[in-house]
Design a protein around this motif. Structure first.
Motif, PDB file in Angstrom:
ATOM      1  N   SER A  61       0.751  -1.192  -0.129  1.00 31.53           N
ATOM      2  CA  SER A  61      -0.015   0.217   0.058  1.00 31.53           C
ATOM      3  C   SER A  61       0.857   1.182   0.062  1.00 31.53           C
ATOM      4  N   LYS A  62       2.122   1.210   0.690  1.00 31.80           N
ATOM      5  CA  LYS A  62       2.779   2.362   0.664  1.00 31.80           C
ATOM      6  C   LYS A  62       3.471   2.593  -0.620  1.00 31.80           C
ATOM      7  N   LYS A  63       3.778   1.595  -1.462  1.00 27.62           N
ATOM      8  CA  LYS A  63       4.191   1.670  -2.793  1.00 27.62           C
ATOM      9  C   LYS A  63       3.402   2.694  -3.719  1.00 27.62           C
ATOM     10  N   GLU A  64       2.144   2.178  -3.321  1.00 28.00           N
ATOM     11  CA  GLU A  64       1.132   2.920  -4.092  1.00 28.00           C
ATOM     12  C   GLU A  64       0.372   4.363  -3.448  1.00 28.00           C
ATOM     13  N   GLY A  65       1.289   4.655  -2.550  1.00 27.43           N
ATOM     14  CA  GLY A  65       1.190   6.015  -1.816  1.00 27.43           C
ATOM     15  C   GLY A  65      -0.162   6.251  -0.906  1.00 27.43           C
ATOM     16  N   LYS A  66      -0.423   4.963  -0.415  1.00 23.04           N
ATOM     17  CA  LYS A  66      -1.381   4.826   0.463  1.00 23.04           C
ATOM     18  C   LYS A  66      -1.045   4.908   1.856  1.00 23.04           C
ATOM     19  N   GLN A  67      -1.925   5.343   2.674  1.00 20.14           N
ATOM     20  CA  GLN A  67      -1.541   5.213   4.334  1.00 20.14           C
ATOM     21  C   GLN A  67      -2.542   4.436   4.866  1.00 20.14           C
ATOM     22  N   LEU A  68      -2.153   3.509   5.883  1.00 13.79           N
ATOM     23  CA  LEU A  68      -3.121   2.398   6.484  1.00 13.79           C
ATOM     24  C   LEU A  68      -4.259   3.217   7.132  1.00 13.79           C
TER      25      LEU A  68
END
Length: 267
Positions: A241-248
């Motif tokens: 998810s981080k690689k896709e620019g998202k934050q949990l």
């Protein structure tokens, strides 16, 4: 004592020399190293616990080279304790080794005497009966350490009770008990009785551990495998998810579940 023949160990001299080398180094460290001189039996206790967990990790990871290393660390601690006890004129390493040898011989009468034990269960039963007699415990469960983690303590309690014949006849009876305890937990939980529900949940866990024993499943190992599986999948979720620019913290559970399902497909 019955005479028992064994195959000669061609490396026995090498092993004895290595152990003697460790004893010599321990003597030198205790006499010359400021840190080693300062230690007491109490001061290295927490370090021994840490080394034991590191050995456990190496075993779970199947890394025999790391197991070798951690065994060496623990062996050092054992020699260290014996050296400090020797200084206090309490016992020495020879007393320790002879003590465990005597105990093993006494608790294996099917090897060193004339007692019959044709399977693993008979050996365990003999062991517990002899242990109870040796220690003079009032209770069969008296030898279970109070500080053991609860899951492992449950396993030991059940094993000891089985050793004197207090056990279910078959796994179907145990599973029926699991279902009974789950129903009782559900009733108390739905009634909002938190204290009673907590007690019943403990009963559910205890009965599940009992069932695992009947199925020859080690519940500690099973739970640890699940822990490691969860960690691996959750860390994939974090990284992907981080690689896709998202934050949990900003994602919905449905969005996170997409990564979770992807993680489940990985080996």
């Amino acid at each position: 004592m019955k005479e028992v023949s064994v195959y000669p160990d061609s490396n026995r001299k090498k092993k004895l020399e290595a152990f003697d080398r460790l004893l010599t180094i321990m003597d030198q460290l205790r006499m010359l190293c400021p840190w080693d001189q300062k230690q007491t039996i109490e001061s290295i206790r927490h370090l021994t616990i840490e080394e034991t967990f590191e050995l456990s990790d190496a075993i779970l990871e199947g890394d025999l080279q790391e197991v070798k290393k951690e065994l060496g660390d623990i062996m050092l601690h054992l020699v260290f304790y014996a050296r400090m006890a020797d200084e206090q004129k309490a016992f020495d390493i020879a007393d320790v080794l002879n003590g465990i040898c005597d105990k093993l011989i006494n608790r294996h009468p099917h090897i060193y005497a004339d007692v019959q034990a044709n399977d693993e269960e008979a050996v365990k039963a003999n062991w517990e009966k002899i242990k109870l007699k040796e220690k003079g415990n009032i209770s069969v469960l008296g030898g279970v350490p109070k500080s053991l983690p609860a899951l492992i303590k449950s396993m030991r309690i059940q094993e000891k009770a089985r050793g004197v014949g207090f056990d279910w006849d078959n796994k179907d009876q145990v599973w029926a008990k699991v279902e009974e305890e789950m129903q009782e937990f559900k009733q108390e939980e739905e009634a909002g009785n938190h204290e009673k529900a907590t007690e019943e949940f403990g009963d559910v866990l205890f009965s599940l551990i009992n069932y695992a024993r009947f199925k020859n499943i080690n519940p500690e190992e099973a739970l640890e495998k699940t822990n490691r599986k969860f960690i691996k999948r959750f860390q994939y979720l974090e990284e992907a998810s981080k690689k896709e620019g998202k934050q949990l913290g900003d994602m919905t559970l449905k969005e996170m579940d997409v990564y979770w399902e992807a993680a489940k497909k990985l080996k």
